[in-house]
Design a protein around this motif. Structure first.
Motif, short mmCIF file in Angstrom:
data_model
loop_
_atom_site.label_atom_id
_atom_site.label_comp_id
_atom_site.label_asym_id
_atom_site.label_seq_id
_atom_site.Cartn_x
_atom_site.Cartn_y
_atom_site.Cartn_z
N UNK A 95 38.56 24.23 45.90
CA UNK A 95 39.83 23.54 45.51
C UNK A 95 40.32 22.43 46.55
N UNK A 96 41.44 21.67 46.27
CA UNK A 96 41.66 20.69 47.31
C UNK A 96 42.29 21.42 48.40
N UNK A 97 42.45 20.91 49.54
CA UNK A 97 42.97 21.22 50.73
C UNK A 97 44.56 21.10 50.59
N UNK A 98 44.77 19.80 49.89
CA UNK A 98 46.32 19.58 50.05
C UNK A 98 46.83 19.78 48.51
N UNK A 99 48.12 20.03 48.49
CA UNK A 99 48.87 20.41 47.20
C UNK A 99 48.80 21.94 47.17
N UNK A 100 49.77 22.25 46.04
CA UNK A 100 49.87 23.64 45.62
C UNK A 100 48.75 24.13 44.63
N UNK A 101 48.48 25.17 44.48
CA UNK A 101 47.43 25.74 43.49
C UNK A 101 48.31 26.11 42.43
N UNK A 102 47.73 25.83 41.07
CA UNK A 102 48.32 26.36 40.05
C UNK A 102 48.52 27.92 39.99
N UNK A 103 49.48 28.33 39.02
CA UNK A 103 49.55 29.84 39.04
C UNK A 103 48.27 30.41 38.63
N UNK A 104 47.54 29.69 37.51
CA UNK A 104 46.21 30.20 37.07
C UNK A 104 45.33 30.30 38.26
N UNK A 105 45.10 29.30 39.18
CA UNK A 105 44.29 29.34 40.22
C UNK A 105 44.67 30.41 41.28
N UNK A 106 46.15 30.55 41.47
CA UNK A 106 46.54 31.75 42.48
C UNK A 106 46.06 32.93 42.04
N UNK A 107 46.16 33.20 40.56
CA UNK A 107 45.72 34.43 39.96
C UNK A 107 44.31 34.86 40.11
N UNK A 108 43.51 33.69 39.93
CA UNK A 108 41.97 33.93 40.03
C UNK A 108 41.62 34.01 41.48
N UNK A 109 42.38 33.80 42.46
CA UNK A 109 41.88 33.86 43.65
C UNK A 109 42.38 35.33 44.01
N UNK A 110 43.56 35.69 43.62
CA UNK A 110 44.07 37.44 43.51
C UNK A 110 42.92 38.28 43.03
N UNK A 111 42.33 37.89 41.80
CA UNK A 111 41.50 38.80 41.25
C UNK A 111 40.22 38.77 42.01
N UNK A 112 39.55 37.63 42.55
CA UNK A 112 38.43 37.54 43.42
C UNK A 112 38.75 38.63 44.59
N UNK A 126 40.81 41.15 44.93
CA UNK A 126 40.88 42.50 44.47
C UNK A 126 39.48 42.90 44.14
N UNK A 127 38.68 42.46 43.48
CA UNK A 127 37.36 42.66 43.21
C UNK A 127 36.39 43.16 44.42
N UNK A 128 36.56 42.22 45.18
CA UNK A 128 35.91 42.36 46.59
C UNK A 128 36.43 43.74 47.05
N UNK A 129 37.59 43.97 47.20
CA UNK A 129 38.12 45.17 47.82
C UNK A 129 37.69 46.45 46.90
N UNK A 130 37.71 46.39 45.64
CA UNK A 130 37.47 47.33 44.60
C UNK A 130 36.10 47.72 44.66
N UNK A 131 35.25 46.74 44.97
CA UNK A 131 33.72 46.78 45.02
C UNK A 131 33.12 47.28 46.40
N UNK A 158 30.92 42.28 46.99
CA UNK A 158 30.98 40.67 47.00
C UNK A 158 31.73 40.31 48.36
N UNK A 159 31.21 39.40 49.04
CA UNK A 159 31.77 38.76 50.31
C UNK A 159 32.99 37.80 49.80
N UNK A 160 34.34 37.64 50.25
CA UNK A 160 34.95 36.85 50.00
C UNK A 160 35.96 36.47 51.34
N UNK A 161 35.51 34.97 51.67
CA UNK A 161 35.99 34.44 52.96
C UNK A 161 36.45 33.35 52.66
N UNK A 162 37.47 32.87 53.09
CA UNK A 162 37.78 31.26 53.06
C UNK A 162 36.84 30.45 54.20
#
Length: 105
Positions: A71-88, A90-95, A99-103
């Motif tokens: 995603x873009x470095x600048x600017x805010x993420x949409x609610x949908x994008x933030x929700x997707x990141x939260x799911x990713x 959470x799934x990393x933690x759950x499993x 799945x490795x998740x690292x910015x």
């Protein structure tokens, strides 16, 4: 391509007389006793857990895939994008690290 290359390398004839349109169709076909299939492990977790299918590891065909979410470095993420990141995340933690998740910067 990796499957075809591996079969050639091992000098094993690869016969694929049937083609199916979806992974679900392939799983049902195999569950009915009509053959075997090479599928991603994640796609058969439920069927293996319910003993509808049996998973057989094939070390010669094991490989990791790296998927990236960008995603873009600048600017805010949409609610949908933030929700997707939260799911990713959470799934990393759950499993538990499956799945490795690292910015990346």
């Amino acid at each position: 391509m990796k499957v075809i290359e591996t079969f050639k390398k091992k000098r094993v004839d690869l016969k694929m007389p049937v083609e199916m349109p979806t992974i679900d169709a392939i799983k049902k076909f195999v569950a009915m006793g009509n053959g075997v299939a090479l599928l991603p492990a994640i796609t058969v977790e439920r069927e293996v857990a319910h003993k509808e299918l049996v998973r057989v590891e094939v070390p010669e065909l094991a490989f990791d895939r790296k998927l990236r979410l960008i995603h873009r470095r600048e600017g805010a993420l949409s609610h949908a994008a933030e929700a997707l990141l939260a799911v990713v995340e959470a799934q990393t933690e759950l499993r538990r690290g499956r799945y490795a998740f690292a910015a990346e910067r």
